[in-house]
Scaffold this active site. Structure first.
Site, PDB file in Angstrom:
ATOM      1  CD  GLU A   1      -2.125   1.819   2.255  1.00 19.19           C
ATOM      2  OE1 GLU A   1      -1.778   2.972   1.969  1.00 19.19           O
ATOM      3  OE2 GLU A   1      -2.483   1.457   3.387  1.00 19.19           O
TER       4      GLU A   1
ATOM      5  CB  CYS B   1      -2.197   6.178   2.691  1.00 17.94           C
ATOM      6  SG  CYS B   1      -3.255   5.328   3.850  1.00 17.94           S
TER       7      CYS B   1
HETATM    8  P1  NDP Z   1       9.348   4.566   3.629  1.00 16.94           P
HETATM    9  O1  NDP Z   1       8.844   3.902   2.423  1.00 16.94           O
HETATM   10  O2  NDP Z   1      10.750   5.026   3.615  1.00 16.94           O
HETATM   11  O3  NDP Z   1       9.200   3.602   4.892  1.00 16.94           O
HETATM   12  C1  NDP Z   1       8.088   2.783   5.125  1.00 16.94           C
HETATM   13  C2  NDP Z   1       8.498   1.615   5.999  1.00 16.94           C
HETATM   14  O4  NDP Z   1       9.479   0.851   5.314  1.00 16.94           O
HETATM   15  C3  NDP Z   1       9.148   2.047   7.310  1.00 16.94           C
HETATM   16  O5  NDP Z   1       8.823   1.126   8.308  1.00 16.94           O
HETATM   17  C4  NDP Z   1      10.625   1.971   6.973  1.00 16.94           C
HETATM   18  O6  NDP Z   1      11.427   1.791   8.103  1.00 16.94           O
HETATM   19  C5  NDP Z   1      10.641   0.727   6.121  1.00 16.94           C
HETATM   20  N1  NDP Z   1      11.833   0.630   5.285  1.00 16.94           N
HETATM   21  C6  NDP Z   1      12.467   1.613   4.637  1.00 16.94           C
HETATM   22  N2  NDP Z   1      13.507   1.100   3.966  1.00 16.94           N
HETATM   23  C7  NDP Z   1      13.523  -0.225   4.197  1.00 16.94           C
HETATM   24  C8  NDP Z   1      14.360  -1.295   3.804  1.00 16.94           C
HETATM   25  N3  NDP Z   1      15.411  -1.103   3.004  1.00 16.94           N
HETATM   26  N4  NDP Z   1      14.093  -2.539   4.250  1.00 16.94           N
HETATM   27  C9  NDP Z   1      13.041  -2.762   5.060  1.00 16.94           C
HETATM   28  N5  NDP Z   1      12.216  -1.778   5.480  1.00 16.94           N
HETATM   29  C10 NDP Z   1      12.445  -0.526   5.045  1.00 16.94           C
HETATM   30  O7  NDP Z   1       8.393   5.708   3.943  1.00 16.94           O
HETATM   31  P2  NDP Z   1       8.530   6.824   5.081  1.00 16.94           P
HETATM   32  O8  NDP Z   1       7.793   6.308   6.232  1.00 16.94           O
HETATM   33  O9  NDP Z   1       9.918   7.266   5.325  1.00 16.94           O
HETATM   34  O10 NDP Z   1       7.808   7.978   4.317  1.00 16.94           O
HETATM   35  C11 NDP Z   1       8.373   8.507   3.123  1.00 16.94           C
HETATM   36  C12 NDP Z   1       7.297   8.934   2.168  1.00 16.94           C
HETATM   37  O11 NDP Z   1       6.497   7.822   1.804  1.00 16.94           O
HETATM   38  C13 NDP Z   1       6.333   9.920   2.749  1.00 16.94           C
HETATM   39  O12 NDP Z   1       6.809  11.192   2.703  1.00 16.94           O
HETATM   40  C14 NDP Z   1       5.152   9.690   1.866  1.00 16.94           C
HETATM   41  O13 NDP Z   1       5.293  10.363   0.668  1.00 16.94           O
HETATM   42  C15 NDP Z   1       5.168   8.206   1.593  1.00 16.94           C
HETATM   43  N6  NDP Z   1       4.291   7.461   2.488  1.00 16.94           N
HETATM   44  C16 NDP Z   1       3.122   7.050   2.007  1.00 16.94           C
HETATM   45  C17 NDP Z   1       2.251   6.375   2.816  1.00 16.94           C
HETATM   46  C18 NDP Z   1       0.982   5.889   2.289  1.00 16.94           C
HETATM   47  O14 NDP Z   1       0.311   5.159   2.993  1.00 16.94           O
HETATM   48  N7  NDP Z   1       0.591   6.244   1.101  1.00 16.94           N
HETATM   49  C19 NDP Z   1       2.517   6.112   4.215  1.00 16.94           C
HETATM   50  C20 NDP Z   1       3.799   6.592   4.635  1.00 16.94           C
HETATM   51  C21 NDP Z   1       4.637   7.206   3.791  1.00 16.94           C
HETATM   52  P3  NDP Z   1      12.247   3.033   8.722  1.00 16.94           P
HETATM   53  O15 NDP Z   1      11.230   3.960   9.265  1.00 16.94           O
HETATM   54  O16 NDP Z   1      13.078   2.388   9.763  1.00 16.94           O
HETATM   55  O17 NDP Z   1      13.037   3.627   7.590  1.00 16.94           O
END
Ligand code: NDP
Length: 684
Positions: free
Chosen positions: A255, A294
């Site tokens: 998602e 989201c």
């Molecule tokens: P990310 O995609 O960076 O992170 C989402 C999850 O993935 C977090 O738990 C993160 O952990 C984890 N993650 C990141 N890199 C890895 C990896 N290499 N291996 C395993 N797990 C990983 O999103 P963010 O939360 O940083 O948000 C960034 C942008 O994403 C936002 O600004 C927004 O634009 C979008 N976003 C969209 C959402 C939606 O539902 N549409 C929800 C949240 C974000 P960790 O926090 O430790 O990096």
């Protein structure tokens, strides 16, 4: 404070990556996360070999019952979670969605599991499929728990709901979970997991928590595991294409970013209540959780001649939103989750500005309630205007994950539809209209690009749950850029963690496996009438064949007079001759009433009530002089949980009923449901 992980039955922290966590409102350090540096294979293994077998011993209803107990336990401690949630920048209302919304999802699933699924360790799905001319070979779908673990990699924006809405269906499915929250707000998830573990309600280790990095965990997931992801499209796509995920065909539900739209239909004028609803809905979606949702509205699509009026009304409403310390009563919008996120939103807005005009700038002129302006990760709502959304497509491509939306014009319904689809797949879209025709045209033309759609008008506005709220009973997830995943949606979500298998064999073998009577399976009879047996004494396949009864004209006349049903096919000799039946026939409801009279044992006994009838079909007409007979067979048993006000411990018995005529042809088939008392010494 050290934020910990809970793995292999213990709280711990590791020697890996160190993240400092900061209060997004006042910049104070909350604590540190020391990521685990190794041992991820044993975390998975512990869930698969130690926890999974314990969880799978329980029936689906028993697992749902534990979820309900846990939901109550968490609800009693909600004030602790609210206190912590303020540090993420969330207001009380934002936290309500996250905390009580998450706990509410657990309660909803308790009901969904008990209502929709059988009380067994597996699910029998759909009807028996006939596969042979004589009925000796049939098929049936079943779903059994995956013998692995589900790994949930969650976003920072809903630290509680994001976890609970995923772990609940997985646990009910019999699959233990590993939760990896977004690091920046993981202290709130940790607090809830601490309560889950302390409650000792679930089998030990059912929920494991990895705070910080998940290291090389994806190298170790296997064919029986499931991975879900919520977050940015770029991270999601990278994880989804991990070689081990691909090699082992591990289901990966994603998602991701979604550029959700809200269309104001051309029939709405400024004076209509729907105009005010539109302004309220878009403004609410921009400001709830400071737009870090989201499902937030990113594209406000209105007719060209409404651009001015909508822009002005939105700006007025957004300017009146009190921003600041989320603990203050007057605050309507809190902070973003952190300064890095604020910087990311600023960069995204700069990209969105190319060719678009900022008509409300949330980075410049705003004041804060109860907080100094240079503190915390605050920004005000930001509204952009895109004059030609077909030529300048940046608003259909870039997600600013904050209180940011772009207003854009259309000319005619076809253009509104085209713009909605330019989001390339969204979690949710909404149409605000008074016109049923517009609603139908827009929904049917754009549903292919959306996971959920809301039609909002004055009729439903008061009770509407709104554009941005995913609900337990409805699917959440969208195609294309929204990730292509699907969550929630009632029992569908439970089934995502199970394997569907088509089983084939004789009706008797299928009955032995599913514990449900299948037509053609060997039945048993007893000298004791089945209505004289307690729930626990009845065997599936136990059958009663009744005496016969010849239907007379008096039956038809009496039943017609009693019910008032004098339909020509029962009473008009001439019309009946010209009819489909070519003769007068008995009422179908007479046939099933007469059948009840034939199979019921009238004396006082363990059968308490008739609960209902399912799947009724009248197969052949019954005429005057036809002789009917009934076979009643115990098909399925569902144990019920006794509620405090219930007089008896009971279960529901589903009986297959077949009424046949003198040629042994079925004339009516259906299932009846009875409420039957349990045998006191057996209750468990
Ligand atoms: P990310 O995609 O960076 O992170 C989402 C999850 O993935 C977090 O738990 C993160 O952990 C984890 N993650 C990141 N890199 C890895 C990896 N290499 N291996 C395993 N797990 C990983 O999103 P963010 O939360 O940083 O948000 C960034 C942008 O994403 C936002 O600004 C927004 O634009 C979008 N976003 C969209 C959402 C939606 O539902 N549409 C929800 C949240 C974000 P960790 O926090 O430790 O990096």
């Amino acid at each position: 404070m050290k934020i910990q992980s809970y793995v292999t039955g213990e709280w711990c922290s590791g020697n890996g990556r160190v993240d400092t966590l900061v209060n997004s409102v006042n910049d104070e350090v909350i604590g540190e996360v020391h990521s685990l540096d190794s041992g991820f294979d044993s975390v998975l293994d512990y869930a698969r070999t130690t926890v999974g077998p314990e969880l799978r011993k329980l029936t689906i209803h028993a697992r749902a019952e534990l979820i309900k107990l846990l939901a109550k336990y968490l609800l009693e401690r909600k004030d602790d979670f609210y206190r912590i949630s303020y540090m993420t920048g969330a207001t009380k209302a934002d936290s309500w969605v996250d905390i009580e919304g998450g706990i509410g999802t657990m309660f909803s699933y308790t009901g969904i599991a008990r209502r929709e699924l059988n009380n067994d360790t597996f699910i029998v799905e759909g009807p028996v499929e006939p596969l042979s001319a004589n009925g000796s070979f049939v098929g049936q779908h079943i779903l059994t728990s995956k013998q692995g673990v589900s790994l949930h990699i969650n976003a920072f924006n809903f630290p509680v709901w994001g976890m609970l809405e995923k772990i609940t269906p997985s646990i009910i499915a019999g699959v233990p979970v590993i939760v990896k929250p977004g690091t920046v707000s993981c202290y709130l998830t940790e607090a809830v997991v601490k309560a889950i573990v302390a409650s000792e309600i679930l089998p030990k280790g059912t929920v494991q928590l990895i705070s910080g990095s998940v290291g090389d965990i994806l190298d170790h997931v296997n064919e029986q595991d499931v991975v879900t992801f919520t977050g940015s499209a770029s991270t999601g796509q990278m994880l989804k294409s991990h070689p081990n995920i691909i090699a082992k065909s591990v289901p990966f539900t994603m998602e991701a970013d979604s550029l959700n739209c809200c269309i104001l239909a051309p029939d709405v004028s400024v004076e209509d209540p729907e105009f005010a609803l539109y302004i309220k809905e878009v403004a609410r979606e921009m400001t709830t959780k400071a737009g870090q949702k989201c499902t937030a509205v990113r594209r406000a699509i209105v007719t060209a001649d409404m651009m001015e009026a909508v822009g002005e009304a939105l700006i007025n409403r957004l300017k009146a939103t009190a921003i600041g310390d989320p603990t203050q009563k007057d605050t309507r919008m809190g902070a973003l989750v952190g300064k890095t996120q604020r910087q990311d939103v600023l960069s995204a807005v700069e990209t969105l500005m190319s060719g678009n005009e900022v008509i409300l700038n949330g980075f410049e002129d705003y004041s804060l309630v109860g907080i100094e302006k240079d503190q915390g990760a605050f920004m005000a709502p930001t509204l952009l205007r895109c004059i030609n959304p077909f030529k300048n497509t940046v608003a259909h491509e870039v997600e600013a994950f904050g209180p940011v939306s772009t207003l854009m014009p259309y000319d005619g319904i076809e253009q509104a539809i085209e713009l909605a689809k330019m989001g390339k797949g969204s979690l949710v879209g909404s149409v605000i209209t008074k016109s049923a025709e517009h609603a139908r045209d827009i929904i049917l033309a754009t549903a292919s690009h959306h996971g959920r759609m809301l039609v909002l008008d004055a009729e439903c506005a008061k009770e509407s749950t709104g554009h941005g709220s995913p609900l337990a009973s409805l699917v959440h997830g969208g195609p294309g850029r929204a990730g292509g995943g699907e969550e929630l949606g009632g029992s569908r979500a439970i089934k995502h963690y199970m394997q569907r298998t088509a089983i084939q064999g004789s009706p008797s073998s299928i009955m032995a496996i599913t514990n449900q009577y299948t037509k053609g399976a060997k039945t048993t009879t007893d000298r004791v009438h089945p209505f004289r047996k307690y729930f626990d004494e009845l065997e599936i396949g136990e059958s009663l064949t009744t005496h016969r009864r010849t239907v007379t004209e008096a039956d038809i006349v009496n039943f017609g007079c009693l019910s008032g049903d004098h339909f020509y096919a029962h009473f008009d000799e001439i019309a009946a001759k010209d009819s489909f039946f070519e003769k007068r026939v008995a009422h179908g409801y007479f046939v099933i009433s007469a059948a009840a009279g034939m199979f019921v044992d009238p004396g006082q006994g363990p059968v308490i009530a008739n609960y209902g009838i399912d799947n009724l079909r009248f197969v052949e007409p019954v005429g005057i002089g036809d002789t009917i007979q009934v076979q009643l067979t115990a098909k399925r048993k569902i144990k019920k949980t006794k509620k405090p006000d219930d007089k008896y411990d009971t279960g529901i018995v589903v009986w297959a009923v077949e009424v046949t005529n003198q040629h042994q042809e079925p004339v009516a088939v259906y299932d009846i449901l009875t409420l039957v008392e349990r045998l006191k010494k057996i209750i468990n």
